[in-house]
Design an enzyme around this catalytic site. Structure first.
Site, PDB file in Angstrom:
ATOM      1  N   LYS A  22      10.815  36.776  40.847  1.00  0.00           N
ATOM      2  CA  LYS A  22       9.906  36.360  39.758  1.00  0.00           C
ATOM      3  C   LYS A  22       9.941  38.010  38.904  1.00  0.00           C
ATOM      4  O   LYS A  22      10.183  38.004  37.941  1.00  0.00           O
ATOM      5  CB  LYS A  22       8.437  36.424  40.060  1.00  0.00           C
ATOM      6  CG  LYS A  22       7.529  36.717  38.975  1.00  0.00           C
ATOM      7  CD  LYS A  22       6.051  36.652  39.434  1.00  0.00           C
ATOM      8  CE  LYS A  22       5.477  37.678  40.132  1.00  0.00           C
ATOM      9  NZ  LYS A  22       4.978  38.771  39.485  1.00  0.00           N
ATOM     10  N   ASN A  23      10.088  38.994  39.881  1.00  0.00           N
ATOM     11  CA  ASN A  23       9.908  40.382  39.294  1.00  0.00           C
ATOM     12  C   ASN A  23      11.264  40.941  38.776  1.00  0.00           C
ATOM     13  O   ASN A  23      11.431  41.979  38.133  1.00  0.00           O
ATOM     14  CB  ASN A  23       9.264  41.313  40.107  1.00  0.00           C
ATOM     15  CG  ASN A  23       7.824  40.995  40.476  1.00  0.00           C
ATOM     16  OD1 ASN A  23       7.285  40.218  39.711  1.00  0.00           O
ATOM     17  ND2 ASN A  23       7.156  41.649  41.391  1.00  0.00           N
ATOM     18  N   CYS A 116      -6.063  44.117  36.017  1.00  0.00           N
ATOM     19  CA  CYS A 116      -6.199  42.698  36.754  1.00  0.00           C
ATOM     20  C   CYS A 116      -7.170  43.044  37.857  1.00  0.00           C
ATOM     21  O   CYS A 116      -7.507  44.455  38.059  1.00  0.00           O
ATOM     22  CB  CYS A 116      -4.799  42.332  36.894  1.00  0.00           C
ATOM     23  SG  CYS A 116      -4.093  43.396  38.111  1.00  0.00           S
ATOM     24  N   ARG A 121      -4.146  49.359  35.763  1.00  0.00           N
ATOM     25  CA  ARG A 121      -2.802  48.818  35.448  1.00  0.00           C
ATOM     26  C   ARG A 121      -2.454  49.482  33.851  1.00  0.00           C
ATOM     27  O   ARG A 121      -2.184  48.894  32.760  1.00  0.00           O
ATOM     28  CB  ARG A 121      -2.418  47.490  35.295  1.00  0.00           C
ATOM     29  CG  ARG A 121      -2.792  46.763  36.481  1.00  0.00           C
ATOM     30  CD  ARG A 121      -2.238  46.856  37.787  1.00  0.00           C
ATOM     31  NE  ARG A 121      -0.609  46.658  37.660  1.00  0.00           N
ATOM     32  CZ  ARG A 121      -0.211  45.108  37.743  1.00  0.00           C
ATOM     33  NH1 ARG A 121      -0.950  44.350  38.304  1.00  0.00           N
ATOM     34  NH2 ARG A 121       1.024  45.232  37.915  1.00  0.00           N
ATOM     35  N   PRO A 122      -2.758  50.735  33.918  1.00  0.00           N
ATOM     36  CA  PRO A 122      -2.457  51.563  32.640  1.00  0.00           C
ATOM     37  C   PRO A 122      -0.724  51.343  31.978  1.00  0.00           C
ATOM     38  O   PRO A 122       0.028  51.297  32.898  1.00  0.00           O
ATOM     39  CB  PRO A 122      -2.772  52.985  32.784  1.00  0.00           C
ATOM     40  CG  PRO A 122      -2.606  53.141  34.155  1.00  0.00           C
ATOM     41  CD  PRO A 122      -2.849  51.842  34.875  1.00  0.00           C
ATOM     42  N   ASP A 306       3.631  44.836  47.589  1.00  0.00           N
ATOM     43  CA  ASP A 306       3.659  43.395  47.399  1.00  0.00           C
ATOM     44  C   ASP A 306       3.603  42.662  48.734  1.00  0.00           C
ATOM     45  O   ASP A 306       3.404  41.190  48.680  1.00  0.00           O
ATOM     46  CB  ASP A 306       4.647  42.924  46.341  1.00  0.00           C
ATOM     47  CG  ASP A 306       4.587  43.399  45.031  1.00  0.00           C
ATOM     48  OD1 ASP A 306       5.388  43.323  44.038  1.00  0.00           O
ATOM     49  OD2 ASP A 306       3.307  43.792  44.675  1.00  0.00           O
ATOM     50  N   ARG A 398       1.765  31.671  40.174  1.00  0.00           N
ATOM     51  CA  ARG A 398       2.351  32.436  39.331  1.00  0.00           C
ATOM     52  C   ARG A 398       3.692  32.925  39.823  1.00  0.00           C
ATOM     53  O   ARG A 398       4.431  33.550  39.177  1.00  0.00           O
ATOM     54  CB  ARG A 398       1.416  33.767  39.029  1.00  0.00           C
ATOM     55  CG  ARG A 398       0.160  33.356  37.996  1.00  0.00           C
ATOM     56  CD  ARG A 398      -0.602  34.617  37.696  1.00  0.00           C
ATOM     57  NE  ARG A 398       0.379  35.661  37.549  1.00  0.00           N
ATOM     58  CZ  ARG A 398       0.234  37.009  37.747  1.00  0.00           C
ATOM     59  NH1 ARG A 398      -0.831  37.400  38.533  1.00  0.00           N
ATOM     60  NH2 ARG A 398       1.089  37.953  37.478  1.00  0.00           N
TER      61      ARG A 398
HETATM   62  C1  EPZ Z   1       5.861  45.797  38.930  1.00  0.00           C
HETATM   63  O1  EPZ Z   1       4.498  46.000  38.482  1.00  0.00           O
HETATM   64  C2  EPZ Z   1       5.624  44.572  39.505  1.00  0.00           C
HETATM   65  N1  EPZ Z   1       5.453  43.253  38.603  1.00  0.00           N
HETATM   66  C3  EPZ Z   1       4.427  44.477  40.630  1.00  0.00           C
HETATM   67  O2  EPZ Z   1       4.460  43.092  41.155  1.00  0.00           O
HETATM   68  C4  EPZ Z   1       4.439  45.329  41.561  1.00  0.00           C
HETATM   69  O3  EPZ Z   1       3.370  45.427  42.466  1.00  0.00           O
HETATM   70  C5  EPZ Z   1       4.622  46.963  41.232  1.00  0.00           C
HETATM   71  O4  EPZ Z   1       5.767  46.860  40.260  1.00  0.00           O
HETATM   72  C6  EPZ Z   1       4.911  48.026  41.971  1.00  0.00           C
HETATM   73  O5  EPZ Z   1       6.116  47.769  42.874  1.00  0.00           O
HETATM   74  C7  EPZ Z   1       6.642  42.995  38.000  1.00  0.00           C
HETATM   75  O6  EPZ Z   1       7.465  43.558  38.483  1.00  0.00           O
HETATM   76  C8  EPZ Z   1       6.413  42.117  37.134  1.00  0.00           C
HETATM   77  P1  EPZ Z   1       4.473  49.941  38.345  1.00  0.00           P
HETATM   78  P2  EPZ Z   1       4.085  47.457  37.566  1.00  0.00           P
HETATM   79  O7  EPZ Z   1       4.459  50.415  36.766  1.00  0.00           O
HETATM   80  O8  EPZ Z   1       5.571  47.551  36.764  1.00  0.00           O
HETATM   81  C9  EPZ Z   1       0.621  52.942  37.671  1.00  0.00           C
HETATM   82  C10 EPZ Z   1       3.609  41.211  42.039  1.00  0.00           C
HETATM   83  O9  EPZ Z   1       2.545  40.854  42.809  1.00  0.00           O
HETATM   84  N2  EPZ Z   1       1.240  53.171  36.284  1.00  0.00           N
HETATM   85  O10 EPZ Z   1       5.272  50.350  39.136  1.00  0.00           O
HETATM   86  O11 EPZ Z   1       3.052  46.996  36.769  1.00  0.00           O
HETATM   87  C11 EPZ Z   1       0.147  51.953  37.939  1.00  0.00           C
HETATM   88  O12 EPZ Z   1      -1.325  51.787  37.818  1.00  0.00           O
HETATM   89  C12 EPZ Z   1       3.206  42.022  41.052  1.00  0.00           C
HETATM   90  O13 EPZ Z   1       4.478  40.573  41.838  1.00  0.00           O
HETATM   91  C13 EPZ Z   1       0.548  54.131  35.335  1.00  0.00           C
HETATM   92  O14 EPZ Z   1      -0.121  54.992  35.745  1.00  0.00           O
HETATM   93  O15 EPZ Z   1       3.982  48.341  38.359  1.00  0.00           O
HETATM   94  C14 EPZ Z   1       0.486  51.689  39.570  1.00  0.00           C
HETATM   95  O16 EPZ Z   1      -0.555  52.616  40.106  1.00  0.00           O
HETATM   96  C15 EPZ Z   1       1.958  42.933  41.273  1.00  0.00           C
HETATM   97  N3  EPZ Z   1       0.957  54.096  34.120  1.00  0.00           N
HETATM   98  C16 EPZ Z   1       1.606  52.361  39.600  1.00  0.00           C
HETATM   99  O17 EPZ Z   1       1.901  53.258  38.506  1.00  0.00           O
HETATM  100  C17 EPZ Z   1       2.049  53.175  33.556  1.00  0.00           C
HETATM  101  O18 EPZ Z   1       2.262  53.292  32.294  1.00  0.00           O
HETATM  102  C18 EPZ Z   1       2.840  51.578  39.964  1.00  0.00           C
HETATM  103  O19 EPZ Z   1       2.922  50.651  38.794  1.00  0.00           O
HETATM  104  C19 EPZ Z   1       2.603  52.292  34.585  1.00  0.00           C
HETATM  105  C20 EPZ Z   1       2.068  52.134  35.780  1.00  0.00           C
END
Ligand code: EPZ
Length: 419
Positions: A22-23, A116, A121-122, A306, A398
């Site tokens: 999915k990711n 969520c 999720r900023p 995850d 999902r």
């Molecule tokens: C991806 O989410 C995955 N989703 C998530 O999988 C996964 O948990 C996550 O990466 C971490 O591995 C998809 O790929 C569609 P991040 P993403 O940006 O990109 C903070 C699942 O269950 N952050 O790496 O949204 C954020 O809050 C899902 O399949 C900022 O602060 O994750 C988090 O604490 C859930 N500012 C950390 O970084 C930003 O602009 C990591 O988030 C972006 C993120």
């Protein structure tokens, strides 16, 4: 809203074919916005609620997008630039159209995805990086309104203060058609990033270093369609490996990438699970008797956030005490109260969960709250004594394709109740 009814206590024996990731699929689908000519064809495309939503979003932007028999087809050029709230709110990964729209058509209006259940999720890192590339971005009425310079986005040095999978993906896609060279420092290293770069390079992009913390993208004038196969879903495979470990028996996972699960294999082996793999299969066998093992989640190649909820379920019936620290998301313990209702003994202290293994879990009525919490409850119900009913499994749909069929084929007593 559908539920799953599970009668626990059955060992899982048999074979499960792992679906496409999915990711990886979601950013790859966003590449449909970047095509200048030809079609993009993605095979091993998982049929999930999220991939269906992404098709709807791409169609709303003028791209012809459809999934037939696990092959996704994309053609046409973007004729609109607004990713509306009512789609984005259903799937946060919609933010991944921001970079492609901006670099392809020079303008984008994308609803802020909002938080969520696992965290706020900023998307500040996405926005700051695109501004470094010359975009002007305003936040207004819950939307990100972005404009590229008249002559297009400019290559830049992007230094991420923290690792973000989505922000890395957005910038790689945006930089592929920008003017000049972009270098990303502190890039995410997940296999899904490598898969995205491989597909974009097949479309004519010039990307190097994907999978390391330094990624270099030399912008090109145009990108064309290609055929690409989505990598197997390491989180689905890890979830089933844990399900095999907790129920006992022997499970063979086929069409997977064991090298994407080195961290999980290390900890499952420490927990006393037998783990054997070839380059495309994993065989898990266990007598259901487990040692306590403590983990701390971290970015790839560390233990994946995850798989945290699933591993916690496993530790809830281990012979002793263990500790799980969640470092990526601020609220990813929503499964704990539900596991406690099954008899698990877990104490939370901020981002740390202290688990005291219990002899057994009891079936109960349970409620799913997010994608990975829901699979952790299914895994618990497979082990528990008696009947469990997990409601709100739209969360599960999902990210897990044909979940009950895959488990029934291995001996699970599980039934979907359609409401
Ligand atoms: C991806 O989410 C995955 N989703 C998530 O999988 C996964 O948990 C996550 O990466 C971490 O591995 C998809 O790929 C569609 P991040 P993403 O940006 O990109 C903070 C699942 O269950 N952050 O790496 O949204 C954020 O809050 C899902 O399949 C900022 O602060 O994750 C988090 O604490 C859930 N500012 C950390 O970084 C930003 O602009 C990591 O988030 C972006 C993120």
């Amino acid at each position: 809203m559908d539920s799953l009814k599970i009668i626990g206590g059955k060992t899982l024996n048999g074979r499960i074919k792992i679906s496409g990731a999915k990711n990886a699929a979601l950013p790859l689908m966003a590449c449909g916005l970047l095509i200048n000519k030809g079609n993009l064809e993605l095979s091993s495309m998982p049929n999930l609620a999220d991939t269906k939503f992404m098709c709807i979003l791409l169609e709303s932007l003028g791209i012809k997008a459809k999934i037939i028999n696990n092959i996704a087809h994309f053609s046409g050029n973007p004729s609109k630039h607004v990713a509306k709230y009512d789609i984005v709110r259903k799937m946060r990964a919609s933010i991944l159209v921001l970079g492609p729209l901006l670099t392809r058509v020079g303008i984008a209006k994308v609803s802020l995805p909002g938080g969520c259940s696992i965290g706020t999720r900023p998307v500040d890192l996405h926005i700051q990086a695109l501004e470094r590339m010359g975009a002007t971005i305003n936040l207004f009425n819950g939307y990100i309104e972005a404009k590229a310079p008249r002559n297009g986005l400019q290559g830049a040095e992007i230094k991420f203060p923290k690792i973000s999978v989505g922000a890395t993906e957005n910038i790689i896609m945006a930089a592929s058609l920008a003017n000049g060279r972009t270098k990303i420092h502190n890039a995410a290293k997940e296999p899904e990033i490598i898969d995205l770069a491989n597909c974009l390079n097949s479309m004519g992009a010039q990307i190097s270093g994907a999978g390391t913390s330094e990624v270099i993208i030399k912008g090109v004038k145009c990108l064309n369609g290609c055929k690409h196969t989505v990598i197997p879903d390491r989180i689905e495979a890890g979830s089933f490996a844990i399900a095999g470990a907790i129920t006992g028996g022997e499970l063979e996972l086929i069409n997977c990438e064991p090298r994407h699960l080195l961290s999980l294999s290390e900890y499952l082996i420490k927990a006393g699970v037998n783990w054997k793999n070839t380059d495309k299969t994993i065989t898990i066998s266990s007598n259901g008797n487990l040692n306590p093992v403590s983990i701390t989640t971290s970015e790839y190649p560390g233990f994946p956030t995850d798989l945290q909820a699933q591993f916690m379920t496993l530790m809830s019936i281990a012979n002793g005490n263990s500790k799980i620290v969640e470092t990526i998301f601020e609220n990813r313990f929503m499964h704990v109260p539900e596991l406690a209702r099954m008899g698990a003994n877990i104490n939370l202290n901020g981002r740390t969960a202290n688990i005291s293994g219990v002899q057994s879990l009891n079936g109960a009525r349970l409620m799913a709250t997010d994608l990975r919490a829901s699979i952790s409850l299914i895994i618990a119900a497979l082990r528990a004594e008696g009947e469990s009913v997990v409601s709100r499994i739209y969360h599960l749909d999902r990210g897990y394709e044909k979940i009950e069929q895959k488990l029934i084929n291995c001996g699970a007593d599980i039934e979907r109740i359609r409401e």
